[in-house]
Scaffold this motif. Structure first.
Motif, PDB file in Angstrom:
ATOM      1  N   ARG A  51       0.944  -1.192  -0.116  1.00  0.00           N
ATOM      2  CA  ARG A  51      -0.001  -0.030  -0.192  1.00  0.00           C
ATOM      3  C   ARG A  51       0.851   1.312   0.203  1.00  0.00           C
ATOM      4  O   ARG A  51       0.628   2.316  -0.700  1.00  0.00           O
ATOM      5  CB  ARG A  51      -0.889  -0.145   1.316  1.00  0.00           C
ATOM      6  CG  ARG A  51      -1.996  -0.858   1.066  1.00  0.00           C
ATOM      7  CD  ARG A  51      -2.978  -0.925   2.098  1.00  0.00           C
ATOM      8  NE  ARG A  51      -2.455  -1.465   3.587  1.00  0.00           N
ATOM      9  CZ  ARG A  51      -2.807  -2.521   3.859  1.00  0.00           C
ATOM     10  NH1 ARG A  51      -3.550  -3.466   3.254  1.00  0.00           N
ATOM     11  NH2 ARG A  51      -2.450  -3.028   4.975  1.00  0.00           N
ATOM     12  N   GLU A  52       2.111   1.304   0.892  1.00  0.00           N
ATOM     13  CA  GLU A  52       2.819   2.408   0.941  1.00  0.00           C
ATOM     14  C   GLU A  52       3.620   2.476  -0.547  1.00  0.00           C
ATOM     15  O   GLU A  52       3.662   3.774  -0.982  1.00  0.00           O
ATOM     16  CB  GLU A  52       3.890   2.254   1.855  1.00  0.00           C
ATOM     17  CG  GLU A  52       3.559   2.350   3.211  1.00  0.00           C
ATOM     18  CD  GLU A  52       4.268   2.120   4.277  1.00  0.00           C
ATOM     19  OE1 GLU A  52       5.307   1.500   4.101  1.00  0.00           O
ATOM     20  OE2 GLU A  52       3.981   1.942   5.538  1.00  0.00           O
ATOM     21  N   TRP A  53       4.082   1.760  -1.317  1.00  0.00           N
ATOM     22  CA  TRP A  53       4.598   1.794  -2.370  1.00  0.00           C
ATOM     23  C   TRP A  53       3.392   2.427  -3.433  1.00  0.00           C
ATOM     24  O   TRP A  53       3.830   3.234  -4.292  1.00  0.00           O
ATOM     25  CB  TRP A  53       4.951   0.372  -3.091  1.00  0.00           C
ATOM     26  CG  TRP A  53       5.385   0.491  -4.493  1.00  0.00           C
ATOM     27  CD1 TRP A  53       6.687   1.181  -4.975  1.00  0.00           C
ATOM     28  CD2 TRP A  53       4.753  -0.024  -5.486  1.00  0.00           C
ATOM     29  NE1 TRP A  53       6.620   0.850  -6.322  1.00  0.00           N
ATOM     30  CE2 TRP A  53       5.685   0.440  -6.883  1.00  0.00           C
ATOM     31  CE3 TRP A  53       3.466  -0.688  -5.609  1.00  0.00           C
ATOM     32  CZ2 TRP A  53       5.081  -0.260  -8.157  1.00  0.00           C
ATOM     33  CZ3 TRP A  53       3.174  -1.124  -7.241  1.00  0.00           C
ATOM     34  CH2 TRP A  53       3.741  -0.916  -8.207  1.00  0.00           C
ATOM     35  N   LEU A  54       2.228   1.994  -3.349  1.00  0.00           N
ATOM     36  CA  LEU A  54       1.241   2.295  -4.212  1.00  0.00           C
ATOM     37  C   LEU A  54       1.006   4.130  -3.908  1.00  0.00           C
ATOM     38  O   LEU A  54       0.817   4.798  -5.006  1.00  0.00           O
ATOM     39  CB  LEU A  54      -0.224   1.772  -4.093  1.00  0.00           C
ATOM     40  CG  LEU A  54      -0.174   0.227  -4.720  1.00  0.00           C
ATOM     41  CD1 LEU A  54      -1.336  -0.613  -4.182  1.00  0.00           C
ATOM     42  CD2 LEU A  54      -0.099   0.048  -6.213  1.00  0.00           C
ATOM     43  N   MET A  55       0.862   4.320  -2.813  1.00  0.00           N
ATOM     44  CA  MET A  55       0.555   5.681  -2.478  1.00  0.00           C
ATOM     45  C   MET A  55       1.727   6.572  -2.902  1.00  0.00           C
ATOM     46  O   MET A  55       1.541   7.694  -3.177  1.00  0.00           O
ATOM     47  CB  MET A  55       0.414   5.873  -0.862  1.00  0.00           C
ATOM     48  CG  MET A  55      -1.115   5.002  -0.276  1.00  0.00           C
ATOM     49  SD  MET A  55      -1.457   5.624   1.448  1.00  0.00           S
ATOM     50  CE  MET A  55      -0.424   4.432   2.150  1.00  0.00           C
ATOM     51  N   ALA A  56       2.837   6.109  -2.360  1.00  0.00           N
ATOM     52  CA  ALA A  56       4.242   6.918  -2.999  1.00  0.00           C
ATOM     53  C   ALA A  56       4.043   7.142  -4.624  1.00  0.00           C
ATOM     54  O   ALA A  56       4.801   8.051  -5.248  1.00  0.00           O
ATOM     55  CB  ALA A  56       5.495   6.172  -2.539  1.00  0.00           C
ATOM     56  N   ASN A  57       3.316   6.239  -5.343  1.00  0.00           N
ATOM     57  CA  ASN A  57       3.232   6.377  -6.828  1.00  0.00           C
ATOM     58  C   ASN A  57       1.971   7.023  -7.008  1.00  0.00           C
ATOM     59  O   ASN A  57       1.490   6.598  -8.298  1.00  0.00           O
ATOM     60  CB  ASN A  57       3.597   5.028  -7.360  1.00  0.00           C
ATOM     61  CG  ASN A  57       5.016   4.719  -7.201  1.00  0.00           C
ATOM     62  OD1 ASN A  57       5.782   5.245  -8.435  1.00  0.00           O
ATOM     63  ND2 ASN A  57       5.443   4.083  -6.282  1.00  0.00           N
ATOM     64  N   GLY A  58       1.176   7.525  -6.286  1.00  0.00           N
ATOM     65  CA  GLY A  58      -0.099   8.270  -6.504  1.00  0.00           C
ATOM     66  C   GLY A  58      -1.074   7.529  -6.683  1.00  0.00           C
ATOM     67  O   GLY A  58      -2.264   7.786  -7.378  1.00  0.00           O
ATOM     68  N   PHE A  59      -1.338   6.345  -6.045  1.00  0.00           N
ATOM     69  CA  PHE A  59      -2.539   5.433  -6.253  1.00  0.00           C
ATOM     70  C   PHE A  59      -3.045   5.050  -4.860  1.00  0.00           C
ATOM     71  O   PHE A  59      -2.137   4.507  -4.043  1.00  0.00           O
ATOM     72  CB  PHE A  59      -1.902   4.131  -7.000  1.00  0.00           C
ATOM     73  CG  PHE A  59      -3.421   3.217  -7.412  1.00  0.00           C
ATOM     74  CD1 PHE A  59      -4.237   3.423  -8.220  1.00  0.00           C
ATOM     75  CD2 PHE A  59      -3.766   2.093  -6.276  1.00  0.00           C
ATOM     76  CE1 PHE A  59      -5.374   2.938  -8.616  1.00  0.00           C
ATOM     77  CE2 PHE A  59      -4.723   1.253  -6.766  1.00  0.00           C
ATOM     78  CZ  PHE A  59      -5.617   1.631  -7.688  1.00  0.00           C
TER      79      PHE A  59
END
Length: 312
Positions: free
Chosen positions: A249-257
């Motif tokens: 989830r953190e990787w996705l949020m860091a990439n705007g998702f």
């Protein structure tokens, strides 16, 4: 890299139904259910485009370990595991409430708290807490499925009873089971040097009896911290070292998702997929204290089908 199991599409003798969930395929029979754990991965209620090698095996085998370790607390649906990616058990009518229990202020609860809310699912929270602080006592923050079945919705105990979603007698029993299961999970985590931060339980009814269903204490349904250094990290305001799906989830949020309308899932290249797979294997070994033995992927779907047929 191994070829991951993206989906299965079997048709078995005596099969009465089929349902493809976000990450698992459910094959229904008159009195039982066969669940195949694929390698699909979801976050923010969205199935990501690339499957993760060994993820299904990891989750199925962790869930099996904890289902077997909690049978003395509550009966569960599992009857056999004919394949590392397969679980077979009682067909239950799902209770439409997920029982989430939190011992620490993390994830969704922290995001709500950070936004200024001091109550989650009708449970009051004290002022002055920081992210990942231990709560005065574990709190139950249930969710229920929305009409479209896609998103879990926060709901309070009072609202569950007001709407008549379940009876007060049943809900009280689910609360008792949830607290006892969380205590057992906490004790088992501690033996591996981990803190069970939060988790969810699902229950079903079979012949009028309550059963624990679905997965238990897996990194997809739970969050773990490393116990070593937890207090020091909290005192310094540092991020906790954790074992859960939160890193995805953190990787996705860091990439705007974050699963919101109009947002696009970032590219999942081979390096990202490999790193997530390695994290899941690490999760297995740390949570269970056992060495992970990866299955041969060369004929995975054929192997799974054969093992299911041999046990129908």
């Amino acid at each position: 890299m191994a070829t991951a199991i993206k989906e299965t599409n079997f048709s078995f003798p005596g099969q009465t139904g089929f349902y493809r969930g976000k990450v698992r395929e459910n094959y229904y029979f008159e009195d039982k259910i066969v669940i195949v754990a694929s390698d699909r991965i979801s976050a923010f209620d969205v199935v990501l485009p690339e499957p993760i090698p060994f993820k299904g095996q990891v989750l199925n085998q962790i869930a099996t370990k904890f289902l077997e370790a909690t049978r003395d607390i509550v009966p569960n649906w599992l009857e056999m595991v004919p394949d590392p990616n397969v679980a077979v058990g009682k067909l239950c009518q799902t209770v439409p409430v997920e029982m989430i229990i939190r011992g620490y202020l993390s994830g969704h609860a922290w995001r709500e708290y950070k936004a200024g809310k001091r109550e989650v699912c009708g449970v009051p929270l004290p002022e002055g807490l920081k992210e990942n602080d231990r709560l005065p006592e574990p709190i139950i923050t249930p969710t229920t499925k929305a009409a479209d079945g896609d998103h879990d919705q926060d709901i309070s105990r009072a609202e569950i009873l007001r709407q008549g979603i379940v009876s007060e007698e049943l809900y009280s029993l689910l609360e008792d089971y949830t607290r006892a299961l969380f205590q057992r999970g906490t004790e088992m985590a501690a033996t591996e040097g981990l803190i069970l931060v939060d988790t969810k339980y699902e229950f079903g009814i079979n012949n009028g009896k309550v059963f624990l269903i679905d997965e238990v204490h897996t990194p997809d349904s739970s969050r773990y911290f490393y116990a070593d250094g937890y207090a020091e990290r909290q005192e310094k305001g540092e991020r906790q070292k954790q074992l859960s799906k939160e890193f995805v989830r953190e990787w996705l949020m860091a990439n705007g998702f974050q699963g919101q309308e109009g947002q696009v899932v970032p590219e999942m290249n081979e390096e990202i997929v490999k790193s997530i797979s390695e994290r899941y294997v690490e999760l297995f070994e740390k949570v269970t204290g056992e060495k992970f033995v990866p299955q041969d992927y060369s004929n995975a779907t054929e192997r799974i089908e054969k093992n299911i047929l041999a046990n129908l």
